[in-house]
Structure formats: structure tokens, C-alpha cells
Write a protein that holds these residues in place. Structure first.
Motif, PDB file in Angstrom:
ATOM      1  N   ALA A   1      11.902 114.062 -59.295  1.00 39.99           N
ATOM      2  CA  ALA A   1      12.936 113.044 -59.040  1.00 39.99           C
ATOM      3  C   ALA A   1      12.373 111.637 -59.147  1.00 39.99           C
ATOM      4  N   HIS A   2      11.047 111.499 -58.970  1.00 38.37           N
ATOM      5  CA  HIS A   2      10.419 110.164 -59.007  1.00 38.37           C
ATOM      6  C   HIS A   2       9.104 110.244 -59.786  1.00 38.37           C
ATOM      7  N   ARG A   3       9.126 110.946 -60.908  1.00 40.20           N
ATOM      8  CA  ARG A   3       7.880 111.236 -61.609  1.00 40.20           C
ATOM      9  C   ARG A   3       7.175 109.977 -62.095  1.00 40.20           C
ATOM     10  N   GLU A   4       7.918 108.946 -62.541  1.00 33.74           N
ATOM     11  CA  GLU A   4       7.269 107.725 -63.017  1.00 33.74           C
ATOM     12  C   GLU A   4       6.560 107.007 -61.887  1.00 33.74           C
ATOM     13  N   ALA A   5       7.173 106.979 -60.708  1.00 35.88           N
ATOM     14  CA  ALA A   5       6.515 106.356 -59.552  1.00 35.88           C
ATOM     15  C   ALA A   5       5.249 107.130 -59.190  1.00 35.88           C
ATOM     16  N   TRP A   6       5.300 108.453 -59.251  1.00 35.07           N
ATOM     17  CA  TRP A   6       4.110 109.252 -58.945  1.00 35.07           C
ATOM     18  C   TRP A   6       2.984 108.986 -59.942  1.00 35.07           C
ATOM     19  N   LYS A   7       3.338 108.838 -61.206  1.00 31.43           N
ATOM     20  CA  LYS A   7       2.290 108.564 -62.194  1.00 31.43           C
ATOM     21  C   LYS A   7       1.617 107.222 -61.919  1.00 31.43           C
ATOM     22  N   ARG A   8       2.417 106.229 -61.560  1.00 35.66           N
ATOM     23  CA  ARG A   8       1.831 104.915 -61.253  1.00 35.66           C
ATOM     24  C   ARG A   8       1.004 104.962 -59.970  1.00 35.66           C
ATOM     25  N   LEU A   9       1.471 105.734 -58.997  1.00 38.20           N
ATOM     26  CA  LEU A   9       0.702 105.849 -57.761  1.00 38.20           C
ATOM     27  C   LEU A   9      -0.621 106.578 -58.003  1.00 38.20           C
ATOM     28  N   GLY A  10      -0.589 107.582 -58.879  1.00 33.24           N
ATOM     29  CA  GLY A  10      -1.821 108.302 -59.188  1.00 33.24           C
ATOM     30  C   GLY A  10      -2.906 107.388 -59.716  1.00 33.24           C
ATOM     31  N   GLU A  11      -2.522 106.345 -60.450  1.00 32.80           N
ATOM     32  CA  GLU A  11      -3.503 105.393 -60.973  1.00 32.80           C
ATOM     33  C   GLU A  11      -4.182 104.616 -59.857  1.00 32.80           C
ATOM     34  N   ARG A  12      -3.530 104.535 -58.672  1.00 37.37           N
ATOM     35  CA  ARG A  12      -4.105 103.813 -57.534  1.00 37.37           C
ATOM     36  C   ARG A  12      -4.855 104.738 -56.577  1.00 37.37           C
ATOM     37  N   LEU A  13      -4.402 106.007 -56.487  1.00 36.90           N
ATOM     38  CA  LEU A  13      -5.025 106.917 -55.517  1.00 36.90           C
ATOM     39  C   LEU A  13      -6.257 107.635 -56.068  1.00 36.90           C
ATOM     40  N   HIS A  14      -6.401 107.741 -57.392  1.00 38.59           N
ATOM     41  CA  HIS A  14      -7.551 108.384 -58.028  1.00 38.59           C
ATOM     42  C   HIS A  14      -7.772 109.798 -57.483  1.00 38.59           C
ATOM     43  N   PRO A  15      -6.793 110.686 -57.619  1.00 38.81           N
ATOM     44  CA  PRO A  15      -6.940 112.021 -57.025  1.00 38.81           C
ATOM     45  C   PRO A  15      -8.111 112.810 -57.614  1.00 38.81           C
ATOM     46  N   HIS A  16      -8.547 112.490 -58.821  1.00 37.80           N
ATOM     47  CA  HIS A  16      -9.660 113.227 -59.421  1.00 37.80           C
ATOM     48  C   HIS A  16     -10.971 113.018 -58.662  1.00 37.80           C
ATOM     49  N   GLU A  17     -11.020 111.970 -57.828  1.00 35.45           N
ATOM     50  CA  GLU A  17     -12.234 111.714 -57.052  1.00 35.45           C
ATOM     51  C   GLU A  17     -12.310 112.584 -55.800  1.00 35.45           C
ATOM     52  N   TYR A  18     -11.266 113.387 -55.566  1.00 37.81           N
ATOM     53  CA  TYR A  18     -11.215 114.176 -54.329  1.00 37.81           C
ATOM     54  C   TYR A  18     -10.962 115.644 -54.673  1.00 37.81           C
TER      55      TYR A  18
END
Length: 723
Positions: A288-305
Motif C-alpha cells: 500500500a505504501h511501497r514507494e515510501a518503504w523504498k525511500r525509507l530503506g535508503e535511510r535505514l540501511h537494512p543490509h547492515e543488520y
């Protein structure tokens, strides 16, 4: 710190947190404070006056200074309201004569003569090039000098300020009321909640926070003090991220996510991981909010965790690397095959969605068995649906009784409105009647035992505040759809605005319509006078603030509807100005006074919304000749510039017709249900004092209610909405 929060308590509750300080003889200062308040339409309650009188004079004076500043802003008296025509409403000229006078002055001026002559020869004249047009020609003091003092009248507004508990207790109570609201808050209320949450994050908390966007604001404050977060969906985490970036927690507008500190990133990813680990099906909410999630992913860096694999799944879904079917998509697939029974069964797992889909399910159903199954499913899950949604569907079904010739009015969360013909097939009477009975029973079951209920008759036609988006902040403001009586001989509208950076020209206008919604007349800068009223004159620049007024003699109005409106002719939008608000005053014919008199103000609301035309409310004359206000809080898109009342007559009339044809659920609906459930209900007559504590519902709290009574006024009307 606590004194900084005092204005919030005064604005929301009309209570003054109990002032503290040295004892003394503050009675003279307290009476002077009371007199100053009365000049702007407020008054100290008897117990507050007594409390202040026992404090030192200095304490009373300090309290008075703070409180007067707050109430003056509440009513719009914190700014200077000048008028173009110095003795308005007297001696307002005919529009053509006024324009000709401005042209004559321009031709007499050596610096503008040649330019004005050239425009006249071309056949097109720009009024803004005339030196005597659009700007005040006198000072505020000079304007005051030509107006007599206002004559006091019994009908003048008098809002009572009551003695509250201690400052800390009042602030906490206000926080709990806003945070625990069963309905969404308006933007100003959300901002106030944010301020309060930062102060109250480590104190008492509401038992539940049912509204998700409110939860996001509270979670931001809790995160900052290290308290546990209230998160049970992935979207809760997204809203919190928006709040941390000062973005839009309602998710209706894109938020620009900030770079977040590592501890905050860890907290958000841990929360996401826990939510998905507990219920993998909640990944379906990501789309429902996939574009917002993609932009947030750029800030949260989930690959580092790598230790948060479930959180990483959220962003895999957003990128499309993993496919998760949402409930909505599965329902759409079933309805595309006209499989109403399967769609209904699936929606039973999401009761709120089932309720919102009832109309469509009933229209799609092809057999009586399918319609019966839809109604049965709604009856089964009704106890699991929030009270606000149950009431919203009940209101919807009431307005689906007769569709022939009807119009659908769409109002989004920002107040932007449009009207289209209603082309839907009807909801059949048997199913509609059965559902209404079931919803009434469900609401009646949830209504709390109130003991003796006392109701002010003027509040019965106030619409239930099913959303804070259906109103605006201000004084005397009621939810969209509410109807309130208008008692007075002179009705005066006002608008004030102060531009931020660019020349801004707002135009106050009033459109008069006949009973069939055809145009009768209007008042605006292009039509300054009419048999029923006067316009104060056009102000076209507001670096220091500007005001415009319209004065109407209600007895002389020949139409059935009067629709005040504010048009943006040029410059900044309603959300861009430093300040902008609208209101109306009521006076007796002999009261005289200044163009703006705060104690005659009945309503003042902020102008903050989309579009270039604001429609705060409309006035309707009934068959008995009495006038009533119908609250709108709407905005039309309009044009980028040069909006005028003449150009929006048809769209305003069409919108008003659609609004008038729709009946909202009101306080009367709930009080009738309470009476049917056995509650003793008494209509307040203003004289008979109840013999014990009561629950009182009214526009204002009256004097003389027994101690221990529960008071519900428009400020806390949301408390009537059952869980």
C-alpha cells in the motif's frame, strides 16, 4: 515549561489551570482581569474569580497577561482589523462610482496619468495600477476615531473560563484526551499533541491509542525518552519514521526522510523484525505504501543488520523481489469473478474492511442468498469493528435511502470537495433496514451508562465528530454537517491574512442563492453594496496583515442561502501565509461599534487547506424565517489566480445542494439511542437545577450543575464516540 503549555489547556478546554503563588489581596486585580476578559467576550467563573482574589496582586497580573494573550488570539483580536472604507458599514459607495473616483485620482496624479490614459484607450484597465485602490488610505487609529463604542447587548457572546486543576494535572488530562481520541485529530490538534507528548511521555498513558496517526506522534515522544513503542503493524513503523522526519504521519503526502542516527535505525529495524516475525502475513501491508518503504530503506540501511532478516523482507516486498498478495488484491480478484460469498468470507478476517465494503458487496450480489450472507457476516463481526467505523457506515446507509436524482459529495481528508451524479444502483430496502437495525443495536450496546443525561437543545443538531478532519481549529467551530441557530439582526463576516513573502490578495465574498440554488446576488469587491448589505473594500497586499468584512442585514436578505467564501485572487495559498482566518459576528441593529468587535464574534476558524477557494459554512433560512448555519469546512480547487465569486457560482451551488441533501449522524441520534436503552434524558431549560450529578451535553457548560457532573461540549464531543 508548564506555563508554556497553559495556552493549550485554555484553548482546548476553556479551563485555566489553577494559578499558584503567594497569598495576598488580589481581588482588585482579579476584577480588573475579569473586566478585560469581558471586553473580548470571555469571563471568569465565580470559583476562578474567588481563587484569584486570594492570591497576590503580582500573581494575578502575571496570570492575566498570559491568559489575555491566549483568548485574544482565540477570538482573532490579537491583530488590528482595519477597513478600506474608514466608516464601514456606513457610506460604502456604489462600485462603479468608487472605481470612477479611483480613475479620476489617477488621472490627477502626474506619475500615473499617462499609464492610466493608455489603459483607458485600450479598453482594459487594471485596478491594481490605480494608486488609491487596494491599500489602506488611513491608519488604524484614524479608523477607530470615527466609530462609536459598542453598545452592550444581552446577545453578546460570553465564554466562561473555569478553574481547572493544577497545571500538571490539566496538561496530563489534555494529553490523555488527545492521545486516546477514538477519532483522527486535525492537523492543529496533532501539532498540539506532539508538544504535549514530549512533556508527558514518561507519565500516565491512555489505556489504548486506537488511531494510528496519533500513535505515531506518541511513539516519537516515547522513542526519545527510551520508553517501549506501541507497534503492531509494519505501517506503524512507517508512520513513526515519518514522524521522526517531521513528515506526514497520515501518509497522504510523501515524506522526505532524514538521515537517522544509528540507534534510531536499530530501533526501527528491530521493531519491523518483531512485527513480521510475529505475523508474516502483515508483509501484505507493505504494497500500500511501497514507494515510501523504498525511500525509507535508503535511510535505514537494512543490509547492515543481518540479524534482522524479517525486517529485510519488508524492503524485499517493496522492491518487488518478493511477492506477497494483499487482502485487498485477493478480494478484488474474487469480486471480478462475482464471487461475493468467497469475498465476504475472506473479508470477515478484517472486520473494518468488510464494513467499508458493504455497499459494494450488496450491489455486486446477484441473489438473495448472497445478500443475506453479506448482512449476516456484518452482524457477526460488528462487535469487532471500531465505533467510529460502525457510525460511519450507519450514516452512509441512512443516506442511501433514495438515490434518484441524488449527488455524491466527495470530501477528502484535506477538505477538498467535489460533486458527481450518483450512478450507483440502490441498496435494497430489506438489507438496508436489517443492517441499520443491527448497527443501531450495536451502538446502543456500546454506549456507556450515563445516569441522568441533560441535553442543551442547541447541541442536538451538531454532527458527530467522526473525524478531526471534518472540522478546523478555532473558537465556536462545529464539525462539518452541523446545524446551529443564528440569532441576530446583523451578520458580519471577516477574513484576515498576513502574507509570508509575496504579495497576496484574498477576496471575501458572499453569494446569495434562491431556494432552488439559483443565484440571486452577491457581495464582493466587484459588487460593494446591495439592498441587504455592504462590502468593506478590496485590500490587495498584506505585508502587515489585512482584513475584509461583509455586513448583512438578515431581515433584508431575499434569498434562502447565504454562502460566505474566501477567494485567492493572487499570491500565497491558505497553507502558505503567515496567518489566515475567517469568522463571523452577530449584532443587534443598534449596537454600532468597530468593524471588528471581539465579544460579538460567534466563530473564528483557521484557513488552512488546499485549493484556492474556501467555503467555511453556509447560512440557510428555514420555512419559519429563522436562520441557521450549516458547517462546511470545504475547499474548491479554483484557478491559480484571479478567482472571483462570479466564476464559481455554479460549482458552489452544486456543492451546497449536495451537502444539504446529505444528513449526518448528530448528537440527537445518540441521545435517542440512550433514551431507548433506558437512560433518563432531560432537555436543559436553563433554569431547573438537577438534583444530583448528571452527564451534560451542550455548546457551553452552564452554571449551577451539581458537583461531580460530567460535561461534554464541542471541545470534547469526541468522547461520545463509543469504542
Amino acid at each position: 515549561m508548564i506555563h508554556r503549555l497553559e495556552p493549550l489547556v485554555v484553548r482546548h478546554t476553556h479551563r485555566l489551570p489553577s494559578p499558584t503563588g503567594p497569598s495576598g489581596k488580589g481581588d482588585i486585580a482579579a476584577r480588573q482581569f475579569d473586566a478585560a476578559l469581558m471586553s473580548v467576550g470571555f469571563k471568569l467563573s465565580a470559583d476562578l474569580l474567588e481563587h484569584l482574589s486570594a492570591l497576590s496582586e503580582g500573581t494575578v497580573v502575571d496570570t492575566a497577561v498570559r491568559t489575555l494573550a491566549t483568548v485574544r488570539e482565540m477570538v482573532g483580536d490579537h491583530v488590528r482589523h482595519n477597513v478600506y472604507f474608514v466608516d464601514f458599514p456606513a457610506n460604502v459607495p456604489d462600485t462603479f462610482d468608487f472605481w470612477m473616483g479611483c480613475i479620476a485620482e489617477a488621472l490627477d496624479d502626474d506619475t500615473t496619468r499617462e499609464r492610466t490614459q493608455a489603459q483607458l484607450e485600450s479598453g482594459v484597465l487594471d485596478l491594481l495600477t490605480l494608486p488609491s485602490y487596494g491599500n489602506y488610505r488611513h491608519t488604524y487609529a484614524e479608523m477607530l476615531a470615527v466609530h462609536d463604542e459598542l453598545i452592550a447587548a444581552a446577545g453578546d457572546r460570553m465564554t466562561v473560563l473555569r478553574l481547572g486543576k493544577g497545571p500538571a494535572d490539566e496538561v496530563t488530562a489534555l494529553y490523555l484526551a488527545l492521545a486516546g481520541s477514538p477519532t483522527p485529530l486535525g492537523d492543529d490538534e496533532l501539532e498540539d499533541l506532539s508538544t504535549l507528548a514530549g512533556h508527558c511521555a514518561e507519565g500516565p498513558q491512555p489505556e489504548a491509542i486506537p488511531v494510528r496517526e496519533i500513535r505515531a506522534v506518541v511513539n516519537r515522544a516515547r522513542l526519545q525518552v527510551g520508553a517501549d513503542l506501541l507497534l503492531d503493524t509494519v505501517t506503524d513503523v512507517l508512520r513513526l519514521a515519518c514522524a521522526l522526519s517531521d513528515g506526514d504521519v497520515t501518509l497522504r503526502e510523501p515524506s522526505r526522510f532524514r538521515t537517522l542516527p544509528r540507534p534510531v535505525r536499530r530501533t526501527l529495524l528491530a521493531a519491523l523484525d518483531a512485527v513480521v516475525a510475529a505475523s508474516p502475513a502483515k508483509l501484505a501491508d507493505v504494497m500500500a505504501h511501497r514507494e515510501a518503504w523504498k525511500r525509507l530503506g535508503e535511510r535505514l540501511h537494512p543490509h547492515e543488520y543481518p540479524d534482522r532478516p524479517h525486517a529485510a523482507e519488508v524492503f524485499a516486498v517493496a522492491r518487488g523481489d518478493r511477492i506477497v498478495r494483499s487482502l485487498d488484491s485477493r478480494v478484488e480478484e474474487l469480486l471480478a469473478r462475482y464471487d461475493v460469498l468467497a469475498a465476504t468470507e475472506l473479508l470477515k478476517s478484517a472486520p473494518g474492511k468488510l464494513f467499508r465494503a458493504l455497499d459494494r458487496l450488496l450491489r455486486t450480489a446477484g441473489t438473495q442468498a448472497e445478500r443475506d450472507a453479506v448482512v449476516a457476516a456484518a452482524e457477526q463481526v460488528a462487535p469487532l469493528v471500531s465505533g467510529r467505523v460502525v457510525l460511519s457506515v450507519r450514516e452512509h446507509l441512512h443516506n442511501r435511502a433514495a438515490q434518484t436524482g441524488k449527488r455524491r459529495v466527495f470530501v477528502n481528508r484535506l477538505g477538498r470537495a467535489r460533486v458527481v451524479p450518483d450512478a450507483r444502483s440502490a441498496v435494497r430496502a430489506p438489507e438496508r433496514t436489517r443492517l441499520i437495525a443491527a448497527l443501531d443495536a450495536e451502538i446502543r450496546r456500546r454506549l456507556p451508562a450515563t445516569g441522568h443525561l441533560v441535553v442543551d437543545p442547541d447541541v442536538l443538531d451538531v454532527a458527530l465528530p467522526l473525524s478531526g478532519r471534518a472540522t478546523t481549529s478555532g473558537l465556536g467551530v462545529l464539525p462539518r454537517g452541523s446545524v446551529s441557530p443564528v440569532d441576530g439582526e446583523l451578520l458580519r463576516f471577516f477574513v484576515y491574512w498576513k502574507q509570508t513573502a509575496h504579495r497576496t490578495d484574498y477576496d471575501l465574498s458572499a453569494l446569495t442563492l434562491n431556494s432552488d440554488y439559483s443565484t440571486r446576488s452577491w457581495l464582493s469587491y466587484t459588487h460593494l453594496t446591495a439592498v441587504d448589505g455592504e462590502h468593506s473594500g478590496d485590500i490587495t497586499d498584506a505585508p502587515d496583515g489585512a482584513s475584509e468584512f461583509i455586513n448583512l442585514r438578515l431581515g433584508a436578505v431575499r434569498g434562502t442561502f447565504v454562502v460566505p467564501q474566501v477567494h485567492i485572487f493572487a499570491g500565497e495559498g491558505f497553507d502558505e501565509t503567515e496567518e489566515s482566518f475567517f469568522g463571523f459576528m452577530l449584532r443587534d441593529a443598534e449596537q454600532q461599534g468597530r468593524p471588528f468587535e471581539p465579544r460579538t464574534v460567534r466563530m473564528k476558524s483557521e484557513l488552512r487547506g488546499p485549493g484556492r477557494v474556501a467555503l467555511p459554512l453556509a447560512f440557510h433560512r428555514g420555512r419559519d424565517g429563522r436562520w441557521h448555519a450549516r458547517w462546511l469546512h470545504l475547499y474548491l480547487k479554483g484557478e491559480p489566480s484571479a478567482n472571483r465569486v462570479e466564476e464559481h457560482r455554479v460549482s458552489v451551488a452544486t456543492l451546497l445542494r449536495g451537502i444539504m441533501e446529505r444528513a449526518p449522524l448528530t448528537v440527537r441520534y445518540l441521545t435517542d439511542l440512550m433514551a431507548e436503552g433506558g437512560t433518563r434524558v432531560t432537555v436543559w431549560d436553563g433554569a431547573t437545577v438537577p438534583d444530583g450529578p448528571v452527564t451534560y451535553i451542550g455548546l457551553e457548560q452552564p452554571e449551577g450543575l451539581p458537583p461531580g457532573s460530567r460535561i461534554i461540549t464541542p471541545g470534547n464531543l469526541r468522547d461520545l464516540i463509543p469504542d
